[in-house]
Design a protein around this motif. Structure first.
Motif, short mmCIF file in Angstrom:
data_model
loop_
_atom_site.label_atom_id
_atom_site.label_comp_id
_atom_site.label_asym_id
_atom_site.label_seq_id
_atom_site.Cartn_x
_atom_site.Cartn_y
_atom_site.Cartn_z
N ALA A 265 0.85 -1.19 0.00
CA ALA A 265 0.00 0.00 0.00
C ALA A 265 0.88 1.24 0.00
O ALA A 265 1.84 1.34 0.78
N GLU A 266 0.58 2.18 -0.87
CA GLU A 266 1.32 3.44 -0.93
C GLU A 266 0.40 4.54 -1.40
O GLU A 266 -0.65 4.27 -2.01
N SER A 267 0.79 5.76 -1.09
CA SER A 267 0.01 6.92 -1.49
C SER A 267 0.89 7.83 -2.32
O SER A 267 1.53 8.75 -1.78
N PRO A 268 0.99 7.61 -3.64
CA PRO A 268 1.86 8.44 -4.47
C PRO A 268 1.55 9.92 -4.36
O PRO A 268 2.44 10.76 -4.41
N ASP B 184 0.25 -1.23 4.81
CA ASP B 184 1.27 -1.79 3.92
C ASP B 184 1.77 -3.13 4.47
O ASP B 184 2.16 -3.23 5.64
N GLY B 185 1.72 -4.17 3.65
CA GLY B 185 2.18 -5.49 4.05
C GLY B 185 1.13 -6.33 4.76
O GLY B 185 1.38 -7.50 5.06
N ARG B 186 -0.04 -5.75 5.02
CA ARG B 186 -1.10 -6.50 5.69
C ARG B 186 -1.85 -7.38 4.69
O ARG B 186 -1.86 -7.13 3.49
N VAL B 187 -2.53 -8.39 5.22
CA VAL B 187 -3.33 -9.29 4.39
C VAL B 187 -4.75 -8.76 4.26
O VAL B 187 -5.38 -8.40 5.27
N LEU B 188 -5.24 -8.68 3.03
CA LEU B 188 -6.63 -8.28 2.81
C LEU B 188 -7.51 -9.49 3.11
O LEU B 188 -7.48 -10.49 2.40
N THR B 189 -8.29 -9.39 4.17
CA THR B 189 -9.10 -10.53 4.61
C THR B 189 -10.54 -10.45 4.13
O THR B 189 -11.20 -11.49 3.98
N GLU B 190 -11.05 -9.25 3.91
CA GLU B 190 -12.44 -9.09 3.50
C GLU B 190 -12.58 -7.90 2.56
O GLU B 190 -11.80 -6.94 2.64
N ALA B 191 -13.56 -7.97 1.67
CA ALA B 191 -13.92 -6.83 0.82
C ALA B 191 -15.44 -6.77 0.82
O ALA B 191 -16.11 -7.71 0.41
N LEU C 274 -2.91 -0.06 -4.18
CA LEU C 274 -2.72 -1.38 -3.61
C LEU C 274 -2.15 -2.27 -4.71
O LEU C 274 -2.60 -2.20 -5.86
N SER C 275 -1.18 -3.11 -4.36
CA SER C 275 -0.57 -3.95 -5.38
C SER C 275 -0.02 -5.22 -4.76
O SER C 275 0.21 -5.32 -3.55
N ASN C 276 0.16 -6.21 -5.63
CA ASN C 276 0.89 -7.42 -5.27
C ASN C 276 1.67 -7.86 -6.52
O ASN C 276 1.82 -7.06 -7.46
N ALA C 277 2.13 -9.08 -6.53
CA ALA C 277 2.97 -9.51 -7.65
C ALA C 277 2.22 -9.56 -8.96
O ALA C 277 2.84 -9.52 -10.03
#
Length: 269
Positions: A25-28, A40-47, A92-95
């Motif tokens: 997670a970042e805020s450009p 940042d680095g946390r797991v998204l558990t719910e949406a 928000l991003s991942n690989a």
């Protein structure tokens, strides 16, 4: 402003892109830098979504609350993740995926109590399994305010916007100026059932279609709608055009700051 079906689609997109995995997670832009650092680095558990509010839950019990408002937009993309362009409030991003949020009305972190307070001030959402339409009926049935205004009040019914308001009332033949207390319980049940049906279809196809099969362009031999909102509708943005059912000119007026559309012949009483 996006209507509720769009926000539920965004929740689903976040689940597919990031669910069960740690996210970067970042805020450009910098306006949400402190909040981005906390997730940042946390797991998204719910949406989740409630009305026009997007809620993303993380494994530290924090919730990201986003309300797009009029100008907010999301853009999803595939890896490789490009350098951010424009005023990106949150990325928000991942690989494999990324999501850029620009221009929201609200972007904040909530604790569980804050999330509960948000739900408490919103009315039932036709797209949520836990929705109680009777909670909305209790307010509507006591109100002298017009049903056209009540359906847009997010504390009465969450997620309904200008299009669903106009189209549901047309489909049920109800004058939008009719006071809420003059509706019958059966009429309210029919409005609610129609909202559930129409909004669920909006989640499925990604745009708003409200005309019944017998009134589609193919069935009626008429040109399809050409409009930035997409989809086929009965009255929304059809001011001065003839009603598909009776030929009467569709009317419009400003009601509580929003354009209202209706057929004076099909929507009476």
């Amino acid at each position: 402003m996006p209507e509720g079906h769009t926000i539920h689609r965004l929740a689903g997109e976040h689940r597919r892109a990031f669910g069960g995995r740690a996210v970067r997670a970042e805020s450009p832009q910098g306006r949400f830098a402190a909040g981005a650092l906390r997730i940042d680095g946390r797991v998204l558990t719910e949406a989740d979504a409630h009305g026009k509010h997007l809620l993303l839950g993380f494994d530290d019990e924090r919730w990201l609350h986003v309300h797009l408002g009029i100008y907010g937009k999301y853009a999803f993309g595939q890896a490789p993740v490009p350098a951010p362009t424009g005023m990106v409030r949150l990325r928000l991003s991942n690989a494999g995926r990324y999501a850029d949020l620009r221009g929201p009305n609200t972007c904040e972190l909530l604790d569980p109590a804050g999330k509960a307070a948000l739900h408490a001030r919103l009315g039932p959402d036709p797209l949520r399994a836990d929705a109680d339409p009777e909670a909305a009926w209790r307010r509507i049935s006591r109100s002298r305010v017009s049903v056209g205004i009540l359906l847009m009040d997010q504390s009465v019914v969450a997620g309904v916007g200008n299009i669903y308001r106009a189209e549901a009332l047309f489909r049920q033949g109800i004058d939008p100026s009719r006071p809420g207390r003059d509706l019958t319980h059966g009429q309210w049940e029919a409005i609610w059932a129609d909202l559930v049906l129409l909004m669920a279809e909006g989640v499925r196809v990604g745009h708003i279609d409200t005309v019944r099969p017998e009134h589609t362009p193919e069935a009626m031999g008429r040109p399809p709608r050409v409009d930035g909102h997409g989809g086929e509708v009965y009255v929304y943005r059809r001011s001065t055009m003839p009603c598909f059912l009776c030929g009467t000119e569709i009317r419009t007026e400003v009601l509580a700051g929003r354009n209202l559309f209706w057929c004076p012949a099909c929507q009476v009483g």
